[in-house]
Design a protein around this motif. Sequence first.
Motif, short mmCIF file in Angstrom:
data_model
loop_
_atom_site.label_atom_id
_atom_site.label_comp_id
_atom_site.label_asym_id
_atom_site.label_seq_id
_atom_site.Cartn_x
_atom_site.Cartn_y
_atom_site.Cartn_z
N UNK A 43 0.83 -1.20 0.00
CA UNK A 43 0.00 0.00 0.00
C UNK A 43 0.86 1.24 0.00
N UNK A 44 0.27 2.33 0.47
CA UNK A 44 0.99 3.60 0.55
C UNK A 44 1.65 3.72 1.91
N UNK A 45 2.95 3.88 1.92
CA UNK A 45 3.71 4.04 3.16
C UNK A 45 3.69 5.50 3.56
N UNK A 46 3.37 5.77 4.83
CA UNK A 46 3.41 7.13 5.36
C UNK A 46 4.24 7.12 6.63
N UNK A 47 5.07 8.14 6.75
CA UNK A 47 5.90 8.30 7.95
C UNK A 47 5.61 9.68 8.53
N UNK A 48 5.22 9.71 9.80
CA UNK A 48 4.98 10.97 10.50
C UNK A 48 6.34 11.50 10.96
N UNK A 49 6.76 12.66 10.45
CA UNK A 49 8.10 13.16 10.79
C UNK A 49 8.23 13.64 12.22
N UNK A 50 7.12 13.92 12.88
CA UNK A 50 7.19 14.41 14.26
C UNK A 50 7.39 13.25 15.23
N UNK A 51 6.52 12.24 15.14
CA UNK A 51 6.60 11.11 16.06
C UNK A 51 7.38 9.94 15.48
N UNK A 52 7.77 10.03 14.20
CA UNK A 52 8.46 8.96 13.48
C UNK A 52 7.67 7.66 13.51
N UNK A 53 6.35 7.78 13.43
CA UNK A 53 5.47 6.63 13.36
C UNK A 53 5.32 6.18 11.92
#
Length: 90
Positions: A43-53
């Motif tokens: 699928x589409x990978x998403x990375x939250x840059x604040x929490x690095x989730x």
Amino acid sequence: MKWVTISFLVIIALVNFGPRVNAMFYSKPDTTVVFNSGCFLQGELRVDPVSLSYFIVLDDGQELSFADDSYAEISSEENPVDISELNYCV
């Protein structure tokens, strides 16, 4: 001195009550994530840059989060992943 105080208060008000800017997700479509358990998700990978989730959004719209230490490999253009002998996680 009065103008400095007023300017300071205006800046504080703008910071506290101004529009909130959400962090932009790093997004990478058509990604395969192979997990340590031996299964994979696509699928589409998403990375939250604040929490690095880490999140993966499946084709049906489900958004699943996973820990940084739970995956073994993430596909990329330079590193395609062979999933022929792996099971789908969901």
